[in-house]
Scaffold this active site. Structure first.
Site, PDB file in Angstrom:
ATOM      1  N   GLY A  48     -42.446  12.857 -27.140  1.00 15.75           N
ATOM      2  CA  GLY A  48     -41.606  12.294 -26.085  1.00 15.75           C
ATOM      3  C   GLY A  48     -41.323  10.819 -26.253  1.00 15.75           C
ATOM      4  N   ARG A  88     -48.220   3.814 -32.553  1.00 18.53           N
ATOM      5  CA  ARG A  88     -47.560   2.520 -32.505  1.00 18.53           C
ATOM      6  C   ARG A  88     -46.181   2.541 -31.859  1.00 18.53           C
ATOM      7  NH1 ARG A  88     -43.780   2.213 -35.963  1.00 18.53           N
ATOM      8  NH2 ARG A  88     -43.792  -0.022 -36.306  1.00 18.53           N
ATOM      9  N   THR A  90     -44.731   3.300 -28.828  1.00 27.18           N
ATOM     10  CA  THR A  90     -44.483   2.628 -27.546  1.00 27.18           C
ATOM     11  C   THR A  90     -44.671   1.121 -27.692  1.00 27.18           C
ATOM     12  OG1 THR A  90     -45.168   4.568 -26.309  1.00 27.18           O
ATOM     13  CG2 THR A  90     -45.243   2.467 -25.148  1.00 27.18           C
ATOM     14  N   ALA A 284     -47.364  -2.144 -21.749  1.00 27.74           N
ATOM     15  CA  ALA A 284     -47.788  -0.850 -22.299  1.00 27.74           C
ATOM     16  C   ALA A 284     -48.530  -1.018 -23.619  1.00 27.74           C
ATOM     17  CB  ALA A 284     -46.574   0.046 -22.512  1.00 27.74           C
ATOM     18  N   VAL A 287     -50.869   5.832 -26.527  1.00 28.89           N
ATOM     19  CA  VAL A 287     -51.745   6.924 -26.092  1.00 28.89           C
ATOM     20  C   VAL A 287     -51.856   8.058 -27.108  1.00 28.89           C
ATOM     21  CG1 VAL A 287     -49.991   8.275 -24.875  1.00 28.89           C
ATOM     22  CG2 VAL A 287     -52.344   8.301 -24.047  1.00 28.89           C
ATOM     23  N   GLY A 288     -51.086   8.029 -28.173  1.00 31.09           N
ATOM     24  CA  GLY A 288     -50.991   9.198 -29.051  1.00 31.09           C
ATOM     25  C   GLY A 288     -52.296   9.724 -29.616  1.00 31.09           C
ATOM     26  N   GLU A 289     -52.892   8.981 -30.536  1.00 26.88           N
ATOM     27  CA  GLU A 289     -54.063   9.502 -31.245  1.00 26.88           C
ATOM     28  C   GLU A 289     -55.347   9.539 -30.422  1.00 26.88           C
ATOM     29  OE1 GLU A 289     -53.936   8.000 -35.616  1.00 26.88           O
ATOM     30  OE2 GLU A 289     -52.906   6.562 -34.357  1.00 26.88           O
TER      31      GLU A 289
END
Lengths: 337, 462
Positions: A48, A88, A90, A284, A287-289
């Site tokens: 997203g 990375r 965001t 911000a 949050v991915g990994e």
């Protein structure tokens, strides 16, 4: 007998590459009707990110998410981007998009300043308008400004920018340095049931509290956390590539290499902790990994809480847990902790 | 800004609820079909945009199964590629004979590594061949690629390839591979990347500790298992530009790698990544892109390659298995005084992202804790196994398993609640990391307390 247990684990995780430059560039074009188009070289891989980048551009321009269209993933069209890696997008690409949008906004504010008879510095873009910061009734529709900028003033509101996270290289002998610009933090608590006759572990519930800086889109943060936990459950309990003595993988298929299905995913309760990173776009981070990082130890600690055995080599398959339970039962009765 | 819910919007929402069910729509929505209103239209139209639970623009096609992935794309005259992979984990290739291949039904073009202009790639070291020429280092190494009219014909044609090998001694265990007498997998030493982090005086820290905890933790090799496997299509445009559609998650660097392997100027290459069906780090390098590009050039036709699930396992990258030795010195009140960590990463047959992974693992290995004395040594080692590379977390999930398991062990041993020992030692705003970095926007304790509150941790047992 099924024995309940709970376990806690926390973690820290960095955003972006380790020291190495990992820039992103972006182009933001404000169209004559006040909508905007973003060009980015990043790639949507299911998380997203394009939605988030659109929201960042929209925020900077004072318009809504639907007013922004994001074009990506084509080297002929989009400017460079280090890509969908290292949690990375965001933070880094988001900053590039924000800076590019700010550049386009500068043109809008200058044109609006002529229309409103005020200095550009006294104006802001918000709620689809350019308005006076201290006197919001003094305003003009952003679409009107955009059309005027391009058609009457010959100044299409366009911006391009790059961002690279600031780091300091690490000493080769001691590792001292500033390898990353930002870190996120998280805690997960797992509740499990361990069957002491089969060794089978069922994860019943996971409470996950994740810091992502400002959550640009809380729904997508929650989605990432839920997906990461599913991956973490697989790593904790079942996933393992096995090799024979000749170096041949023996389970390279989804029949024998098990991943969690939707039925294996427990109740997940996500709390998004909002911190503010002054370097991030609107505070911000990312949050991915990190979403799967605390899942394995939380589950393994819960197994220990349930039956008192500590599995130190993943995955904690039913066979491995049962073996450990049997070994422990010879020493002392089974029980909590 | 408060959400504006006007009567008009409410009426609109009511209309949506009363709308005919979706089954009235055609099974596959044509592109011209007007977009259905978003589920929460107001959110997408709200300002300020940041903080809104905006719905994704691609959600509709995902949910209805109409998203077009690379496997759904087709071009007139398109050929299909299959790749012959190594029969040995480590061997010298004595000869490759593809003569019989051209007589196989449907075969249009073949490719060996000698035909690749620059036959190497890799994110840190370019130690990996596009197609192996004189040596194979694991069973996933490709040797010959064949383009045929159908996928089945390409697959069957591979039987006609003759490869003579001279098997070499192989090593599969990373600890054994570190032995100076172990078989060398590349020209350099098997230990090919390392990282050291030192802060304070760890030996003194152990001397001053009341208790010391030591344990070894290990984690296995893991596959990303994206629902969509690697896929690429290459075609040469009439103006001479190479156009590659790919599942690559990093197109800027993907194009650079393609330009390098094909010896083409970058502006002659267009790399388009479609919607990607899961990456998790695995799609951060080129894979079959140079192969389809060259086969498209040789055949003059568009060429497609889609990995099978098995290839996804054996011929892509995987998560590094780690052997982690943790030693932690504590004071009897639960404070961490010293921690030494030794990490060995099974780096597989090629370097890929191991240098990054060993670095991240080492930097994060001591955990989010204020420990005055830390020493971490990490090493990545070649073995004759599947390549290990980028995967969600880059070593962090492995070390977190170790540092949080040991934290739990310490807490139980001291009779301190596992939550409280973390609150006692955890990073705070302005804490200094093991690399000497002053940390800002630190929300560790907020996450600990929030998760504890949510799960009613402090209220007692389950």
């Amino acid at each position: 007998m099924k024995r309940p247990g709970r376990g806690i684990a926390c973690m820290w995780y960095p955003i972006g590459f380790t020291v190495a430059a990992n820039p992103s560039s972006a182009v933001v074009k404000v169209n004559e009707d006040g909508t905007a188009t973003v060009l980015t070289g990043t790639v949507e891989v299911g998380q997203g990110s394009l939605t988030v980048l659109g929201q960042i551009a929209a925020q900077e321009l004072g318009i809504s998410a639907d007013d922004v269209h994001v074009v990506s993933a084509d080297t002929d069209i989009a400017p460079m981007d280090t890509g969908a890696i290292a949690s990375r997008t965001t933070f880094v690409t988001g900053n590039a998009v924000r800076l590019a949008a700010a550049e386009a906004k500068t043109i809008l504010l200058e044109v609006a300043s002529e229309m409103l008879g005020m200095e550009p510095g006294e104006l802001e873009a918000a709620d689809h308008r350019i308005r006076a910061k201290t006197f919001p009734d003094k305003q003009v529709a952003l679409a009107e400004v955009a059309a005027r900028a391009q058609i009457a003033r010959g100044r299409p509101p366009l911006g391009s920018a790059s961002f690279n996270p600031p780091t300091i290289s690490m000493d080769p002998e001691t590792g001292q340095g500033k390898p990353f610009a930002a870190y996120v933090y998280a805690t997960q608590i797992a509740e499990v049931e361990v069957d002491d006759e089969t060794g089978e572990v069922e994860v019943l519930r996971i409470c996950a509290a994740h810091d992502s800086g400002t959550a640009i889109n809380p729904a997508l943060v929650e989605g990432q956390v839920e997906g990461g936990i599913a991956m973490g459950i697989g790593m904790a309990l079942e996933e393992e590539i096995l090799f024979d003595a000749e170096g041949r993988q023996v389970n390279p298929n989804l029949t024998n290499y098990l991943i969690p299905t939707s039925l294996d995913v427990p109740r997940i309760e996500v709390d998004v902790i909002q911190s503010y990173d002054p370097l991030g776009p609107f505070g911000a981070k990312g949050v991915g990994e990190p979403t799967l990082v605390p899942t394995m130890p939380a589950i393994l600690n819960a197994i220990h809480d349930a039956v008192g055995v500590r599995i130190t080599d993943l995955p904690a398959t039913a066979e491995k847990v049962l073996m450990a339970i049997k070994e422990r039962a010879e020493v002392k009765p089974l029980g909590r902790g | 800004m408060p959400r504006k819910v006007t009567e008009e919007k409410q009426a609109e929402a009511q209309q949506l609820l009363e709308a005919p069910p979706a089954t009235h729509l055609p099974a596959v929505a044509p592109d011209s079909l007007p977009k259905a209103p978003a589920l929460t239209p107001e959110v997408n139209k709200q300002t300020p945009a940041v903080g809104q639970r905006v719905t994704r623009p691609d959600i509709r096609t995902h949910i209805t199964g109409t998203t077009r992935y690379i496997d759904d794309l087709s071009f007139p005259g398109m050929l299909h590629v299959k790749i012959l992979r190594s029969a040995h984990a480590h061997a010298r290739i004595l000869s490759i004979n593809v003569d019989a291949l051209h007589k196989m039904p449907g075969v249009v073009a073949t490719l060996t590594g000698e035909e690749v202009p620059v036959n190497s790639f890799g994110s840190t070291y370019q130690d990996q061949p596009v197609l192996a020429v004189d040596r194979v280092r694991h069973r996933g190494d490709g040797i010959v690629a064949v383009a045929a009219e159908t996928e089945q014909q390409a697959l069957e044609a591979l039987d006609a390839v003759k490869v003579d090998y001279e098997p070499l001694p192989a090593v599969f265990d990373p600890l054994e591979a570190m032995d100076p007498d172990a078989p060398k997998i590349h020209r350099i030493d098997n230990v090919y990347a390392s990282k050291v982090i030192m802060r304070g005086d760890v030996d003194r820290g152990f001397e001053e500790s009341d208790q010391i905890f030591e344990r070894r933790y290990t984690t296995p090799m893991i596959e990303h298992v994206p629902l969509e496997p690697f896929a690429a299509i290459a075609l040469w445009e009439p103006d001479g530009q190479l156009h590659v559609y790919s599942t690559n998650g990093r197109i800027t660097l993907g194009r650079a790698d393609l330009a390098r392997t094909l010896s083409l100027p970058m502006n002659r290459i267009r790399l388009t990544a479609t919607i990607i069906g899961g990456n998790f780090g695995g799609k951060n390098e080129i894979r079959t892109e140079p192969i389809v590009a060259l086969l498209a050039k040789k055949s003059g036709r568009p060429v497609k390659a889609v990995y099978t699930r098995q290839e996804e396992f054996i011929a892509s990258t995987t998560r590094h298995p780690l052997v982690m030795d943790y030693k932690t010195g504590i004071a009897n009140d639960g404070r961490l005084l010293a921690r030494s960590v030794k990490l060995v990463l099974d780096g597989g047959a090629y370097a890929s992202w191991s240098e990054t992974t060993v670095g991240k693992a080492a930097i994060l290995a001591a955990g989010p804790y204020r420990i005055p004395n830390v020493r971490v040594e990490g090493r990545a080692v070649y073995t004759n196994k599947t390549v290990t590379g980028a995967m969600r977390g880059f070593g962090a999930p492995q070390v977190a398993f170790a540092y949080e398991s040991q934290m739990d062990e310490i807490a139980y041993s001291l009779g301190i609640d596992p939550l409280e020992i973390r609150l006692l030692n955890g990073f705070e705003e302005g804490s200094i990391s093991p690399t000497g970095q002053v940390l800002q926007a630190v929300a560790l304790k907020e996450t600990l307390l929030m998760a504890a509150k949510r799960s009613r941790w402090r209220e007692g047992d389950l």
